[in-house]
Design an enzyme around this catalytic site. Structure first.
Site, mmCIF file in Angstrom:
data_model
loop_
_atom_site.group_PDB
_atom_site.id
_atom_site.type_symbol
_atom_site.label_atom_id
_atom_site.label_comp_id
_atom_site.label_asym_id
_atom_site.label_seq_id
_atom_site.Cartn_x
_atom_site.Cartn_y
_atom_site.Cartn_z
ATOM 1 N N CYS A 1 37.994 50.928 54.999
ATOM 2 C CA CYS A 1 38.174 52.374 55.067
ATOM 3 C C CYS A 1 37.152 52.988 56.029
ATOM 4 O O CYS A 1 37.192 52.714 57.212
ATOM 5 C CB CYS A 1 38.105 52.957 53.649
ATOM 6 S SG CYS A 1 38.862 54.587 53.525
ATOM 7 N N GLU B 1 38.908 45.834 47.555
ATOM 8 C CA GLU B 1 37.882 45.776 46.497
ATOM 9 C C GLU B 1 38.252 46.649 45.305
ATOM 10 O O GLU B 1 37.694 46.498 44.226
ATOM 11 C CB GLU B 1 36.510 46.163 47.080
ATOM 12 C CG GLU B 1 36.192 47.650 47.165
ATOM 13 C CD GLU B 1 36.895 48.370 48.302
ATOM 14 O OE1 GLU B 1 37.798 47.782 48.938
ATOM 15 O OE2 GLU B 1 36.559 49.545 48.566
ATOM 16 N N HIS C 1 42.021 49.321 50.475
ATOM 17 C CA HIS C 1 40.851 48.919 49.682
ATOM 18 C C HIS C 1 41.116 47.675 48.837
ATOM 19 O O HIS C 1 41.496 47.806 47.669
ATOM 20 C CB HIS C 1 40.481 50.057 48.723
ATOM 21 C CG HIS C 1 39.856 51.237 49.388
ATOM 22 N ND1 HIS C 1 38.505 51.319 49.622
ATOM 23 C CD2 HIS C 1 40.398 52.372 49.878
ATOM 24 C CE1 HIS C 1 38.240 52.468 50.225
ATOM 25 N NE2 HIS C 1 39.363 53.136 50.395
#
Lengths: 226, 47
Positions: free
Chosen positions: A86, A205, A203
């Site tokens: 990001c 994660e 994302h």
């Protein structure tokens, strides 16, 4: 594998990054403040999402000149792994570690939703746990994710297999409708030529634990740990 | 005819974005920067 998460002023995914690295890759992962002038001895540096420096000037533009980024550049040049997610991707393009730029989303709105990605390159340390063409589900949350590069750069990315992820529909079709932000060639993530630097807008994660709604991102971190 | 419009904060109003850019320029080695004002530039093509 030893890892570190860089923290810029107004990073806001640093804790997500830290937790995911800690659970999947390196239980001793650590934060590194942007003003630091030395990196600890690590194999992977993660640049987290957020709004470093309030997105002043352009997203990632100020962070790219933070003192620690000089060290991140050296780390990358020496073959060390760098993962930018990001805002981290925006910082990597601004720092010249990845080609292209991330412009404002085509429809000018901040987008926060889950998307499907097609895995394009499975020969990097980041993507080796995925199958080529695999469709994964991960969230996006960005205002400036519209990837742009000139025609020569796009051709080079394609020829070198540097396109790691493309936005697609749930069946893996790369269509205009499945492109959330206007990115050229539906590009969601790219690697550098050597394959040791990955930048992506979605994302992984945030989708690494069942508890938070998805686990398709976990394979990236499992691959890094292996 | 093309109108070129520059928009910045009024004089005296704190411009944190400009100040942050000035700070970054300083850390890049430009030590002769007094001040930076950040704003918008708009081009309007008029019939």
């Amino acid at each position: 594998m030893k890892t570190a998460v860089i923290v810029f002023p107004a990073s806001n995914c640093d804790r997500d990054a830290f937790t995911t690295l800690k659970n999947h890759v390196d239980k001793n992962t650590q934060y590194v403040w942007h003003r630091d002038t030395a990196l600890p001895k690590v194999d992977l540096v993660m640049l987290p999402g957020g709004f470093s420096y309030g997105d002043y000037l352009r997203s990632g533009a100020m962070a790219a000149h933070s003192p620690i980024m000089q060290e991140v550049k050296k780390h990358a040049a020496a073959g060390g792994l760098v993962l930018g997610v990001c805002n981290g991707f925006q910082v990597l393009t601004e720092a010249g570690l990845l080609p292209g730029v991330l412009m404002r989303n085509a429809k000018l709105k901040f987008l926060c939703k889950e998307v499907f990605l097609k895995v394009g390159n499975t020969s990097t340390r980041f993507t080796k746990e995925y199958k080529k063409g695999q469709v994964i589900n991960v969230p996006i949350a960005h205002h400036d994710g519209n990837y742009f590069a000139d025609a020569d750069t796009l051709k080079r990315l394609q020829d070198n297999g540097q396109i790691a992820f493309q936005y697609c529909d749930e069946n893996g079709n790369i269509t205009a409708e499945s492109n959330p932000n206007g990115s050229q060639m539906n590009i969601a993530g790219i690697v550098n030529e050597k394959g040791n630097v990955l930048g992506m807008m979605p994302h992984p994660e945030r989708h690494a634990e069942k508890l938070v709604g998805g686990t398709d991102g976990a394979a990236m971190f499992r691959g890094l740990a292996a | 005819m093309k109108a070129k419009i520059h928009v910045t904060l009024k004089n005296g109003v704190l411009d944190p974005q400009g100040r942050a850019i000035a700070g970054a320029l300083g850390s890049m080695g430009f030590d002769n920067v007094n001040d930076v004002r950040q704003g918008k530039y708009i081009e309007v093509d008029i019939k």
